[in-house]
Design a protein around this motif. Structure first.
Motif, short mmCIF file in Angstrom:
data_model
loop_
_atom_site.label_atom_id
_atom_site.label_comp_id
_atom_site.label_asym_id
_atom_site.label_seq_id
_atom_site.Cartn_x
_atom_site.Cartn_y
_atom_site.Cartn_z
N SER A 8 0.90 -1.10 0.11
CA SER A 8 -0.20 -0.10 -0.07
C SER A 8 0.91 1.26 0.11
O SER A 8 1.82 1.27 0.83
N THR A 11 -3.52 5.89 1.06
CA THR A 11 -5.07 5.51 1.40
C THR A 11 -5.96 6.96 1.29
O THR A 11 -5.44 7.71 1.72
N TYR A 12 -7.19 6.63 0.87
CA TYR A 12 -8.17 7.79 0.45
C TYR A 12 -9.26 7.30 0.94
O TYR A 12 -9.77 6.25 1.01
N ALA A 18 -8.23 8.75 -4.79
CA ALA A 18 -7.32 7.35 -5.31
C ALA A 18 -7.16 7.56 -6.84
O ALA A 18 -6.21 7.50 -7.29
N ARG A 40 -11.41 -1.25 0.52
CA ARG A 40 -11.41 -1.80 1.91
C ARG A 40 -12.64 -1.88 2.71
O ARG A 40 -13.26 -0.77 2.63
N ARG A 130 -12.61 2.83 2.54
CA ARG A 130 -11.37 3.51 2.16
C ARG A 130 -11.07 2.85 0.89
O ARG A 130 -11.45 1.66 0.74
N TYR A 131 -10.01 3.49 0.33
CA TYR A 131 -9.57 3.05 -1.12
C TYR A 131 -8.09 3.19 -0.77
O TYR A 131 -7.32 4.19 -0.35
N GLU A 132 -7.52 1.95 -1.17
CA GLU A 132 -5.79 1.87 -1.07
C GLU A 132 -5.25 2.03 -2.49
O GLU A 132 -5.87 1.29 -3.10
N VAL A 134 -2.26 0.65 -4.26
CA VAL A 134 -1.09 -0.25 -4.00
C VAL A 134 -0.44 -0.48 -5.19
O VAL A 134 -0.70 -0.26 -6.26
N THR A 162 1.33 4.32 3.92
CA THR A 162 1.28 2.83 4.91
C THR A 162 2.20 2.04 4.49
O THR A 162 2.88 1.91 3.65
#
Length: 162
Positions: A8, A11-12, A18, A40, A130-132, A134, A162
């Motif tokens: 990751s 995070t947004y 994102a 997530r 939330r949106y990661e 990666v 993160t």
């Protein structure tokens, strides 16, 4: 959808943030094919939009049956399977009417089979909390560096490394 180990990088709270981060990476020449946006903590939200009765069940069934009926009728007319003199538009109209009738009957039947257990209509949606963003492990440090200079606007927050 690679089998590469991913990490990751930010995070947004919203998908738009994102998406903006990935767009920023693309603008910087970053290999974005090695990036993914992952939602997530997904939850199912079912919004009730109204009561369901026999009339609405028939109307919904008619609406869902009309288009396939029109398409089948149009195909028969297009391929001249019935009569070369009959226009495909006329057969599409007949198909639309037939599909609406059959769809209405199926809608009524399905509603009656529910036995009053589900007398409402609803729309379901999946909502992540939330949106990661990666990235593949080999390029993750570069992505973090590039996203460090990205400023968010409005209700969003700065990217959370993160």
């Amino acid at each position: 959808m690679t089998e590469q180990p991913r990490r990751s990088v930010a995070t947004y709270e919203t998908y738009q943030e994102a998406e903006r981060a990935v767009d920023h990476l693309a603008d910087q020449g970053f290999p974005v094919q090695r990036v993914a946006i992952i939602g997530r903590d997904v939850r199912l939200v079912e919004q009730v939009i109204g009561r369901m009765n026999y009339g609405k069940a028939a109307l919904n069934g008619a609406a869902s049956g009309a288009l396939p009926g029109a398409l089948v009728g149009w195909l028969f007319g297009l391929l001249d399977w019935v009569n070369p003199l009959v226009s495909s538009l006329l057969l599409a109209l007949y198909g639309l009417i037939f599909g609406a009738i059959v769809g209405a009957l199926f809608g009524l039947l399905l509603h009656a089979m529910q036995g009053g257990r589900r007398d409402f209509a609803s729309v379901r949606a999946m909502e992540p909390s939330r949106y990661e963003v990666v990235a593949d492990e080999e390029v993750a440090d570069e992505a973090v560096r590039l996203l460090g200079g990205l400023q968010t606007t409005g209700a969003g927050e700065r990217p959370t490394p993160t």
